[in-house]
Design a protein around this motif. Structure first.
Motif, PDB file in Angstrom:
ATOM      1  N   VAL A 227      12.264 -32.031 -30.695  1.00  0.00           N
ATOM      2  CA  VAL A 227      12.621 -30.815 -29.969  1.00  0.00           C
ATOM      3  C   VAL A 227      11.344 -30.202 -29.416  1.00  0.00           C
ATOM      4  CG1 VAL A 227      13.615 -28.513 -30.109  1.00  0.00           C
ATOM      5  CG2 VAL A 227      14.595 -30.393 -31.458  1.00  0.00           C
ATOM      6  N   ARG A 228      11.317 -29.931 -28.132  1.00  0.00           N
ATOM      7  CA  ARG A 228      10.154 -29.300 -27.515  1.00  0.00           C
ATOM      8  C   ARG A 228      10.394 -27.800 -27.404  1.00  0.00           C
ATOM      9  NH1 ARG A 228       7.542 -27.988 -22.507  1.00  0.00           N
ATOM     10  NH2 ARG A 228       5.364 -28.660 -22.546  1.00  0.00           N
ATOM     11  N   LEU A 229       9.558 -27.024 -28.095  1.00  0.00           N
ATOM     12  CA  LEU A 229       9.697 -25.579 -28.086  1.00  0.00           C
ATOM     13  C   LEU A 229       8.732 -24.960 -27.084  1.00  0.00           C
ATOM     14  CD1 LEU A 229       9.838 -24.864 -31.934  1.00  0.00           C
ATOM     15  CD2 LEU A 229      11.758 -25.052 -30.346  1.00  0.00           C
ATOM     16  N   PRO A 230       9.126 -23.892 -26.428  1.00  0.00           N
ATOM     17  CA  PRO A 230       8.164 -23.167 -25.598  1.00  0.00           C
ATOM     18  C   PRO A 230       7.105 -22.546 -26.497  1.00  0.00           C
ATOM     19  CG  PRO A 230      10.191 -21.923 -25.802  1.00  0.00           C
ATOM     20  CD  PRO A 230      10.455 -23.267 -26.425  1.00  0.00           C
ATOM     21  N   TYR A 231       5.935 -22.290 -25.950  1.00  0.00           N
ATOM     22  CA  TYR A 231       4.840 -21.748 -26.735  1.00  0.00           C
ATOM     23  C   TYR A 231       4.181 -20.624 -25.957  1.00  0.00           C
ATOM     24  CZ  TYR A 231       2.505 -25.074 -23.685  1.00  0.00           C
ATOM     25  OH  TYR A 231       2.094 -25.781 -22.589  1.00  0.00           O
ATOM     26  N   TYR A 232       3.282 -19.940 -26.619  1.00  0.00           N
ATOM     27  CA  TYR A 232       2.569 -18.849 -25.956  1.00  0.00           C
ATOM     28  C   TYR A 232       1.081 -19.057 -26.138  1.00  0.00           C
ATOM     29  CZ  TYR A 232       0.888 -14.248 -24.680  1.00  0.00           C
ATOM     30  OH  TYR A 232       0.213 -13.216 -24.080  1.00  0.00           O
ATOM     31  N   ALA A 233       0.329 -19.003 -25.065  1.00  0.00           N
ATOM     32  CA  ALA A 233      -1.123 -19.128 -25.119  1.00  0.00           C
ATOM     33  C   ALA A 233      -1.709 -18.255 -24.026  1.00  0.00           C
ATOM     34  CB  ALA A 233      -1.549 -20.577 -24.917  1.00  0.00           C
ATOM     35  N   GLU A 234      -2.819 -17.641 -24.328  1.00  0.00           N
ATOM     36  CA  GLU A 234      -3.482 -16.824 -23.330  1.00  0.00           C
ATOM     37  C   GLU A 234      -4.987 -16.981 -23.471  1.00  0.00           C
ATOM     38  OE1 GLU A 234      -2.534 -12.762 -23.942  1.00  0.00           O
ATOM     39  OE2 GLU A 234      -3.213 -12.716 -26.013  1.00  0.00           O
ATOM     40  N   PRO A 235      -5.720 -16.869 -22.358  1.00  0.00           N
ATOM     41  CA  PRO A 235      -7.175 -16.976 -22.444  1.00  0.00           C
ATOM     42  C   PRO A 235      -7.756 -15.870 -23.314  1.00  0.00           C
ATOM     43  CG  PRO A 235      -6.451 -17.195 -20.182  1.00  0.00           C
ATOM     44  CD  PRO A 235      -5.265 -16.726 -20.977  1.00  0.00           C
ATOM     45  N   VAL A 236      -8.728 -16.217 -24.113  1.00  0.00           N
ATOM     46  CA  VAL A 236      -9.397 -15.240 -24.970  1.00  0.00           C
ATOM     47  C   VAL A 236     -10.891 -15.335 -24.723  1.00  0.00           C
ATOM     48  CG1 VAL A 236      -7.633 -15.275 -26.750  1.00  0.00           C
ATOM     49  CG2 VAL A 236      -9.523 -16.878 -26.888  1.00  0.00           C
ATOM     50  N   ALA A 237     -11.572 -14.222 -24.960  1.00  0.00           N
ATOM     51  CA  ALA A 237     -13.021 -14.217 -24.786  1.00  0.00           C
ATOM     52  C   ALA A 237     -13.662 -15.138 -25.811  1.00  0.00           C
ATOM     53  CB  ALA A 237     -13.553 -12.790 -24.936  1.00  0.00           C
ATOM     54  N   ARG A 238     -14.603 -15.956 -25.372  1.00  0.00           N
ATOM     55  CA  ARG A 238     -15.280 -16.857 -26.280  1.00  0.00           C
ATOM     56  C   ARG A 238     -16.236 -16.089 -27.188  1.00  0.00           C
ATOM     57  NH1 ARG A 238     -12.048 -19.544 -23.342  1.00  0.00           N
ATOM     58  NH2 ARG A 238     -12.263 -21.784 -23.120  1.00  0.00           N
ATOM     59  N   ILE A 239     -16.423 -16.588 -28.377  1.00  0.00           N
ATOM     60  CA  ILE A 239     -17.352 -15.967 -29.313  1.00  0.00           C
ATOM     61  C   ILE A 239     -18.775 -16.093 -28.770  1.00  0.00           C
ATOM     62  CG2 ILE A 239     -18.287 -16.060 -31.655  1.00  0.00           C
ATOM     63  CD1 ILE A 239     -15.605 -17.177 -32.558  1.00  0.00           C
ATOM     64  N   GLN A 240     -19.510 -14.987 -28.810  1.00  0.00           N
ATOM     65  CA  GLN A 240     -20.876 -15.016 -28.315  1.00  0.00           C
ATOM     66  C   GLN A 240     -21.757 -15.877 -29.210  1.00  0.00           C
ATOM     67  OE1 GLN A 240     -22.070 -13.558 -25.538  1.00  0.00           O
ATOM     68  NE2 GLN A 240     -20.051 -12.810 -24.963  1.00  0.00           N
ATOM     69  N   ALA A 241     -22.649 -16.626 -28.614  1.00  0.00           N
ATOM     70  CA  ALA A 241     -23.578 -17.450 -29.365  1.00  0.00           C
ATOM     71  C   ALA A 241     -24.994 -16.933 -29.144  1.00  0.00           C
ATOM     72  CB  ALA A 241     -23.465 -18.906 -28.913  1.00  0.00           C
ATOM     73  N   ARG A 242     -25.914 -17.390 -29.972  1.00  0.00           N
ATOM     74  CA  ARG A 242     -27.298 -16.960 -29.822  1.00  0.00           C
ATOM     75  C   ARG A 242     -27.877 -17.424 -28.495  1.00  0.00           C
ATOM     76  NH1 ARG A 242     -30.028 -18.119 -35.803  1.00  0.00           N
ATOM     77  NH2 ARG A 242     -28.749 -16.618 -36.981  1.00  0.00           N
ATOM     78  N   GLN A 243     -27.523 -18.621 -28.113  1.00  0.00           N
ATOM     79  CA  GLN A 243     -28.044 -19.168 -26.875  1.00  0.00           C
ATOM     80  C   GLN A 243     -26.886 -19.552 -25.958  1.00  0.00           C
ATOM     81  OE1 GLN A 243     -30.590 -22.421 -27.996  1.00  0.00           O
ATOM     82  NE2 GLN A 243     -32.351 -21.089 -28.289  1.00  0.00           N
ATOM     83  N   THR A 244     -26.881 -18.981 -24.803  1.00  0.00           N
ATOM     84  CA  THR A 244     -25.850 -19.327 -23.825  1.00  0.00           C
ATOM     85  C   THR A 244     -26.510 -19.577 -22.489  1.00  0.00           C
ATOM     86  OG1 THR A 244     -23.832 -18.582 -22.722  1.00  0.00           O
ATOM     87  CG2 THR A 244     -25.432 -16.886 -23.316  1.00  0.00           C
ATOM     88  N   ALA A 245     -26.068 -20.594 -21.818  1.00  0.00           N
ATOM     89  CA  ALA A 245     -26.674 -20.944 -20.532  1.00  0.00           C
ATOM     90  C   ALA A 245     -26.251 -19.959 -19.456  1.00  0.00           C
ATOM     91  CB  ALA A 245     -26.259 -22.360 -20.144  1.00  0.00           C
ATOM     92  N   ALA A 246     -27.145 -19.720 -18.524  1.00  0.00           N
ATOM     93  CA  ALA A 246     -26.805 -18.887 -17.377  1.00  0.00           C
ATOM     94  C   ALA A 246     -25.943 -19.693 -16.418  1.00  0.00           C
ATOM     95  CB  ALA A 246     -28.078 -18.427 -16.676  1.00  0.00           C
ATOM     96  N   ILE A 247     -25.008 -19.007 -15.786  1.00  0.00           N
ATOM     97  CA  ILE A 247     -24.158 -19.666 -14.799  1.00  0.00           C
ATOM     98  C   ILE A 247     -24.943 -19.806 -13.503  1.00  0.00           C
ATOM     99  CG2 ILE A 247     -22.040 -19.504 -13.457  1.00  0.00           C
ATOM    100  CD1 ILE A 247     -20.824 -17.933 -15.751  1.00  0.00           C
ATOM    101  N   PRO A 248     -25.121 -21.012 -13.019  1.00  0.00           N
ATOM    102  CA  PRO A 248     -25.922 -21.188 -11.803  1.00  0.00           C
ATOM    103  C   PRO A 248     -25.214 -20.636 -10.574  1.00  0.00           C
ATOM    104  CG  PRO A 248     -24.901 -23.251 -12.439  1.00  0.00           C
ATOM    105  CD  PRO A 248     -24.625 -22.287 -13.550  1.00  0.00           C
ATOM    106  N   ILE A 249     -26.008 -20.247  -9.609  1.00  0.00           N
ATOM    107  CA  ILE A 249     -25.468 -19.812  -8.324  1.00  0.00           C
ATOM    108  C   ILE A 249     -25.260 -21.060  -7.473  1.00  0.00           C
ATOM    109  CG2 ILE A 249     -25.885 -18.464  -6.246  1.00  0.00           C
ATOM    110  CD1 ILE A 249     -27.630 -16.612  -7.940  1.00  0.00           C
ATOM    111  N   VAL A 250     -24.029 -21.283  -7.075  1.00  0.00           N
ATOM    112  CA  VAL A 250     -23.711 -22.521  -6.363  1.00  0.00           C
ATOM    113  C   VAL A 250     -22.960 -22.191  -5.080  1.00  0.00           C
ATOM    114  CG1 VAL A 250     -23.601 -23.860  -8.495  1.00  0.00           C
ATOM    115  CG2 VAL A 250     -21.527 -22.799  -7.609  1.00  0.00           C
ATOM    116  N   SER A 251     -22.878 -23.185  -4.219  1.00  0.00           N
ATOM    117  CA  SER A 251     -22.156 -23.022  -2.962  1.00  0.00           C
ATOM    118  C   SER A 251     -20.682 -23.352  -3.154  1.00  0.00           C
ATOM    119  CB  SER A 251     -22.765 -23.928  -1.883  1.00  0.00           C
ATOM    120  OG  SER A 251     -22.704 -25.288  -2.292  1.00  0.00           O
TER     121      SER A 251
END
Length: 223
Positions: free
Chosen positions: A18-42
């Motif tokens: 049986v396939r049941l519907p589910y619920y999922a939503e985006p959540v903020a990721r846990i902050q880490a000590r080191q996180t890469a900067a998002i590059p500026i791209v075209s």
């Protein structure tokens, strides 16, 4: 699909699944000590959020990007995530001269990238079920190119809410990416359909009621 896997590998009759519907939503990721900067791209911007391991098919995406570059297609790709193959994939990108492909590693809040993305690509070789990052892309209404492995076709329909391609094939992956990068009308249609599909399958109230009905059904069969 997950239904096929349960049936073929575990011997469970499909009539008992049986396939049941589910619920999922985006959540903020846990902050880490080191996180890469998002590059500026075209633009246009292709995004994938994924671990760097063999099951995720990042190497096939890199080869697909090399194909697009040889064809003169203008775009940028950001592959967000960490994993045991991150360094190997960075070396492969360098060897393929992919100056428009960025592998920053861990990014604390990759959802900001989804807001900027024009296309979401998921080249997985094996999932087992579906993929949470696919659901996030669907909620943001992004056009999606994905492999048709395991449970992914249960959430996305080829030519209706995404373009689905066979795994392990950079050529077909590149062709689908090029199609949506060049045909923005189709890309917008698939993005709207993906968002509508997400809203249909991921509904908190519907999921709760379906689970209650299933539990009540099981309880009756046991009494």
């Amino acid at each position: 699909s997950a239904r096929r896997i349960l049936s073929s590998q575990f011997g469970i009759a499909k009539t008992k699944l049986v396939r049941l519907p589910y619920y999922a939503e985006p959540v903020a990721r846990i902050q880490a000590r080191q996180t890469a900067a998002i590059p500026i791209v075209s633009k246009p911007l292709v995004v994938i959020i994924s671990r760097h391991d063999g099951r995720k098919g990042i190497n096939y995406l890199l080869h697909a990007c090399a194909i697009l570059n040889r064809q003169g297609i203008r775009y940028s790709t950001i592959i967000v995530g960490t994993g045991m193959l991150l360094d190997a994939h960075r070396k492969l990108a360098k060897r393929l001269n992919l100056s428009n492909v960025y592998l920053p590693g861990f990014v604390a809040d990759p959802l900001t990238l989804l807001k900027k993305a024009d296309l979401y690509v998921f080249p997985s070789v094996e999932e087992g079920s579906s993929a949470y990052s696919i659901l996030e892309a669907m909620q943001f209404g992004l056009p999606i190119v994905s492999t048709n492995v395991d449970g992914i076709p249960e959430d996305l329909d080829h030519e209706q809410s995404a373009l689905l391609v066979p795994p392990l094939n950079p050529e077909t992956l590149a062709a689908a990416m090029r199609r949506l990068l060049e045909d923005r009308v189709l890309a917008r249609r698939l993005g709207r359909a993906a968002k509508a599909r997400y809203q249909a399958i991921s509904n908190r109230q519907r999921a709760r009621l379906a689970l209650e009905d299933f539990i009540n059904h099981v309880a009756k069969t046991l009494t």
